[in-house]
Design an enzyme around this catalytic site. Sequence first.
Site, mmCIF file in Angstrom:
data_model
loop_
_atom_site.group_PDB
_atom_site.id
_atom_site.type_symbol
_atom_site.label_atom_id
_atom_site.label_comp_id
_atom_site.label_asym_id
_atom_site.label_seq_id
_atom_site.Cartn_x
_atom_site.Cartn_y
_atom_site.Cartn_z
ATOM 1 N N GLU A 95 41.279 6.260 77.360
ATOM 2 C CA GLU A 95 40.094 6.105 77.936
ATOM 3 C C GLU A 95 40.194 5.283 79.355
ATOM 4 O O GLU A 95 39.807 5.697 80.529
ATOM 5 C CB GLU A 95 38.977 5.599 77.122
ATOM 6 C CG GLU A 95 37.691 5.229 77.851
ATOM 7 C CD GLU A 95 36.589 4.661 77.008
ATOM 8 O OE1 GLU A 95 35.298 4.783 77.446
ATOM 9 O OE2 GLU A 95 36.904 4.039 75.956
ATOM 10 N N HIS A 96 40.601 4.002 79.040
ATOM 11 C CA HIS A 96 41.097 3.049 80.351
ATOM 12 C C HIS A 96 42.553 3.032 80.118
ATOM 13 O O HIS A 96 43.290 2.631 79.362
ATOM 14 C CB HIS A 96 40.482 1.855 80.184
ATOM 15 C CG HIS A 96 38.774 1.943 79.898
ATOM 16 N ND1 HIS A 96 38.096 1.878 78.547
ATOM 17 C CD2 HIS A 96 37.769 2.203 80.597
ATOM 18 C CE1 HIS A 96 36.958 1.953 78.519
ATOM 19 N NE2 HIS A 96 36.848 2.382 79.792
#
Length: 425
Positions: A333-334
């Site tokens: 996601e990040h």
Amino acid sequence: MAADFSLQRLDTSQPDFQPRFAKLLQFDAVQDAAIEDTVAAILQDVRKRGDAAVLDYTNRFDGLQAASMHQLELTPARLAGALAGLDKERRAALELAAERIRRYHERQLQASWSYVEEDGTLLGQQITPLDRVGLYVPGGKAAYPSSVLMNAVPAKVAGVAELIMVVPTPRGEQNDLVLAAAAIAGVDRVFTIGGAQAVAALAYGTHTIPQVDKIVGPGNAYVAAAKRRVFGVVGIDMIAGPSEILVICDGKTHPDWIAMDLFSQAEHDELAQALLLSPDGGFLDAVASSIRRLLAQMPRSEVIATSLRERGALIKTRDLDEAAAVANQAAPEHLELSVEDPLALAKKIRHAGAIFLGRNTCEALGDYCAGPNHVLPTSRTARFSSPLGVYDFQKRSSLIMASAQGAQTLGRIAATLAYGEGLQA
């Protein structure tokens, strides 16, 4: 707790790395049968009884005593009052964040286009916004004004005509930061309802709450289950899993900074995942020491410790190129690239929700105010999906206008293919 805290260590040079890493990435989003049954019953009841069902569930679950749906809608004056009542620093932070988010998302606007062929036939694509969108926002003691901005601002940039926000208020507790963010973002109507009943009201419509075209925004397991069930009746943004961060570091960033970046997502949830990849084994040791030392200072230390212990890892790679390959496998996601030349390394990244470049770009900037959206694909879905954006609130219609000459040419081709399919009409 810090003294006996241990964090999993992996090494890509070990023969068992791939199976161990694959196991680490696994997240089994088991659907609880009891939750599914409860949600299915609520959806059916709201579809059948409308406002009366929504009112019943809201009073029961949120401890309210509302006599009508009218009492559950907040007025524009209430939103404006929440904004006016903020101290100067918080109001300025919200307004600046909203402006940065707006400015970034305006660049995502798609335009209609068309072209005319030699025979005069026109082909193209017409872009139009969704008419009405529902935004779910967690409520009560939880304050997520950033979630309001990240969902509402792109919708308004896209040209959505009506944005309806639902936010539960357990025991009548309203969060002024959330309401102020709604005022800044241009939310049109706000209802103090939540849970599966709010999703059902938005999806099916009631006498008071109009049916929307799409539902966006985070929620608990009941909300996620409800969104999954109404998909197809309306659109949804995604079914998000636990938060994730993967950091690639060359070993030259302060280890305390990296430890805090790992904490920034680990503190969200015991199921969140925080991974660090580096070719420098000594640096991994230094980060492990920073984690042990800093952990006790964190207000959510128990959550962080559980997250890191159960789903976190420090991973030694042969070099940065291999770290990029491992990151692509994780599709996080990040993704933070805390290296000397982050732009060069970023060209080797194929799968990530958001990429944070350089030593000074902590993930938290993206959560709140950098500009890009913080609604991101999780659970390796960055392999095929993207951050929430203006394009999620626009749709495309094909344009076809045949000229007389074009109809003759296309007609012969179409007839040949149609007869081949046995569709003579």
